[in-house]
Design a protein around this motif. Structure first.
Motif, short mmCIF file in Angstrom:
data_model
loop_
_atom_site.label_atom_id
_atom_site.label_comp_id
_atom_site.label_asym_id
_atom_site.label_seq_id
_atom_site.Cartn_x
_atom_site.Cartn_y
_atom_site.Cartn_z
N THR A 1 0.83 -1.21 0.00
CA THR A 1 0.00 0.00 0.00
C THR A 1 0.86 1.26 0.00
O THR A 1 0.58 2.23 -0.72
N LYS A 2 1.93 1.25 0.80
CA LYS A 2 2.85 2.38 0.82
C LYS A 2 3.47 2.59 -0.56
O LYS A 2 3.57 3.72 -1.05
N LEU A 3 3.89 1.51 -1.20
CA LEU A 3 4.53 1.62 -2.51
C LEU A 3 3.56 2.16 -3.55
O LEU A 3 3.93 3.00 -4.38
N LEU A 4 2.32 1.68 -3.52
CA LEU A 4 1.33 2.16 -4.49
C LEU A 4 0.99 3.63 -4.26
O LEU A 4 0.75 4.38 -5.21
N GLU A 5 0.97 4.04 -2.99
CA GLU A 5 0.70 5.45 -2.70
C GLU A 5 1.85 6.34 -3.14
O GLU A 5 1.64 7.48 -3.58
N ILE A 6 3.09 5.84 -3.04
CA ILE A 6 4.23 6.61 -3.55
C ILE A 6 4.08 6.82 -5.05
O ILE A 6 4.38 7.90 -5.58
N GLY A 7 3.61 5.79 -5.74
CA GLY A 7 3.42 5.90 -7.18
C GLY A 7 2.43 6.97 -7.58
O GLY A 7 2.44 7.46 -8.72
N MET A 8 1.58 7.37 -6.63
CA MET A 8 0.58 8.39 -6.93
C MET A 8 1.17 9.80 -7.01
O MET A 8 0.51 10.74 -7.45
N ILE A 9 2.43 9.96 -6.55
CA ILE A 9 3.03 11.30 -6.56
C ILE A 9 4.36 11.35 -7.29
O ILE A 9 5.02 12.38 -7.30
N THR A 10 4.75 10.23 -7.91
CA THR A 10 6.03 10.22 -8.63
C THR A 10 5.83 10.59 -10.09
O THR A 10 4.82 10.21 -10.69
N PRO A 11 6.77 11.34 -10.68
CA PRO A 11 6.66 11.69 -12.09
C PRO A 11 6.92 10.46 -12.97
O PRO A 11 7.49 9.49 -12.50
N PRO A 12 6.48 10.47 -14.23
CA PRO A 12 5.85 11.59 -14.92
C PRO A 12 4.32 11.66 -14.78
O PRO A 12 3.71 12.63 -15.18
N ILE A 13 3.70 10.59 -14.23
CA ILE A 13 2.23 10.59 -14.15
C ILE A 13 1.84 10.43 -12.69
O ILE A 13 1.28 9.42 -12.28
N GLY A 14 2.15 11.43 -11.87
CA GLY A 14 1.73 11.40 -10.47
C GLY A 14 0.31 11.91 -10.36
O GLY A 14 0.07 13.12 -10.39
N MET A 15 -0.65 10.99 -10.25
CA MET A 15 -2.06 11.36 -10.30
C MET A 15 -2.40 12.44 -9.28
O MET A 15 -3.08 13.43 -9.57
N ASN A 16 -1.95 12.25 -8.04
CA ASN A 16 -2.29 13.21 -6.99
C ASN A 16 -1.66 14.58 -7.21
O ASN A 16 -2.21 15.60 -6.77
N VAL A 17 -0.52 14.60 -7.87
CA VAL A 17 0.12 15.89 -8.18
C VAL A 17 -0.76 16.70 -9.13
O VAL A 17 -0.93 17.92 -8.95
N PHE A 18 -1.35 16.03 -10.10
CA PHE A 18 -2.20 16.74 -11.05
C PHE A 18 -3.53 17.14 -10.40
O PHE A 18 -4.14 18.14 -10.80
N VAL A 19 -3.96 16.37 -9.39
CA VAL A 19 -5.14 16.79 -8.63
C VAL A 19 -4.85 18.09 -7.88
O VAL A 19 -5.66 19.02 -7.88
N ILE A 20 -3.66 18.14 -7.24
CA ILE A 20 -3.26 19.37 -6.54
C ILE A 20 -3.14 20.52 -7.52
O ILE A 20 -3.56 21.66 -7.23
N LYS A 21 -2.58 20.25 -8.68
CA LYS A 21 -2.45 21.28 -9.71
C LYS A 21 -3.81 21.82 -10.11
O LYS A 21 -3.99 23.03 -10.32
N GLY A 22 -4.80 20.94 -10.21
CA GLY A 22 -6.14 21.38 -10.55
C GLY A 22 -6.76 22.27 -9.48
O GLY A 22 -7.57 23.14 -9.77
N VAL A 23 -6.34 22.05 -8.23
CA VAL A 23 -6.88 22.85 -7.12
C VAL A 23 -6.23 24.23 -7.07
O VAL A 23 -6.90 25.26 -6.93
N VAL A 24 -4.89 24.27 -7.19
CA VAL A 24 -4.18 25.54 -7.06
C VAL A 24 -4.17 26.35 -8.34
O VAL A 24 -3.88 27.56 -8.32
N GLY A 25 -4.46 25.70 -9.48
CA GLY A 25 -4.50 26.43 -10.75
C GLY A 25 -3.14 26.96 -11.16
O GLY A 25 -2.13 26.26 -11.09
N ASP A 26 -3.11 28.23 -11.55
CA ASP A 26 -1.89 28.85 -12.05
C ASP A 26 -1.01 29.41 -10.93
O ASP A 26 0.03 30.02 -11.21
N LEU A 27 -1.40 29.21 -9.69
CA LEU A 27 -0.62 29.76 -8.58
C LEU A 27 0.73 29.06 -8.45
O LEU A 27 1.73 29.67 -8.07
N VAL A 28 0.77 27.77 -8.76
CA VAL A 28 2.01 26.99 -8.63
C VAL A 28 2.20 26.15 -9.89
O VAL A 28 1.23 25.56 -10.40
N LYS A 29 3.42 26.10 -10.40
CA LYS A 29 3.72 25.29 -11.58
C LYS A 29 3.73 23.81 -11.21
O LYS A 29 4.05 23.43 -10.08
N THR A 30 3.41 22.97 -12.19
CA THR A 30 3.42 21.52 -11.97
C THR A 30 4.82 21.03 -11.60
O THR A 30 4.98 20.17 -10.72
#
Length: 290
Positions: free
Chosen positions: A225-254
């Protein structure tokens, strides 16, 4: 891919533990108990990361002049009571044996509806929207599960699963090397696949390896479970990173978000190392209360 990405971004670790428990025939209650210690250790690790980052770069934290009174701090907690109520209701009944993990899902859904009704947030349109999204997510998971089941049957009938498992075990006869190999595989898969798909596709091969290595399936479930959760934030397709990007918009770069989460990835790897060297961190609570 869009559906899979949305599913992966919305699936919490509890769902991964439940699916793993069903597939690996491990008590889901014991998996949750084992996850408590790992979760507390992870929270402590993240706090350390934040403190270190702020120490190195004070500009990352709010100004010390922005102080709030105790009443303001307590007022900020008033919106958290629904989450606490649902958590206490689900895990309290689950750990006390009042209901099964399957029934716990129904209880959680009922409590969530009750809280929304009491707070005045539940409307007929929102109820149907939640039901529709739940149906879509469940149907998508079932499609993935069917594909994984077909793969499992194919591996069993062809003998390829036993062949691959035996090959992996013979190549990495050392337990430490075997674990490092598994960690690397799941970290690489996490860069391109959503967690449920990665787990269901690999468990038919990995579980016999874990059994041959005489490792605890309960312990491995938390590590996985820990390993799969790490995969959610690792590049190039970190799903949770893009969720955060969708929340903050243009305030912070991906790219900035990815650089920020790398500190937490390093801490997660340190935590996995601790959980591997000291498996009793995970196994103590299930042995005590399970």
């Amino acid at each position: 891919m869009a559906v899979a990405g949305t599913i992966g971004a919305l699936i919490p670790p509890s769902i991964i533990l439940i699916l793993y428990g069903v597939i690996a025939q491990v008590s889901i209650t014991k998996l949750f108990l084992g996850g408590i210690s790992a979760g507390i250790l992870t929270a402590i690790g993240y706090v350390i990361v934040v403190l270190v980052r702020v120490k190195l770069n004070p500009d990352l934290a709010p100004s010390r002049d922005e102080r709030h009174s105790m009443s303001e701090k307590l007022a900020a907690l008033k919106d958290t009571w629904p989450i606490l109520l649902v958590m206490i209701g689900i895990f309290g009944g689950l750990f006390s044996g009042v209901f099964t993990p399957t029934e716990a899902g129904a209880v959680g859904a009922f409590l969530a509806c009750l809280v929304a009704l009491v707070s005045g947030e539940l409307t007929l349109s929102r109820f149907f929207q939640a039901a529709r999204e739940t149906t879509m997510t469940t149907a998508s998971l079932l499609i993935i599960a069917v594909g994984a089941s077909l793969l499992t049957r194919f591996l069993a009938l062809s003998g390829a699963g036993d062949y691959l498992s035996a090959g992996i075990t013979s190549v990495a006869s050392n337990s430490a090397l075997l674990l490092i190999g598994i960690v690397v595989v799941y970290l690489l898969l996490g860069m391109f696949l959503e967690p449920i798909g990665a787990m269901l596709l690999t468990l038919p091969i990995i579980l016999p390896v874990i059994d041959a290595a005489d490792w605890s399936l309960l312990w491995f479930g938390i590590i996985l479970t820990k390993l799969l959760e790490i995969g959610m934030i690792t590049p190039p397709i970190g799903m949770n990173v893009f969720v955060i990007k969708g929340v903050v918009g243009d305030l912070v770069k991906t790219s900035t978000i990815f650089r920020g989460v790398l500190w937490f990835v390093v801490m997660d790897l340190i935590i996995i190392t601790l959980l591997s060297v000291f498996p009793e961190i995970i196994l103590s609570l299930p042995q005590m209360f399970g």
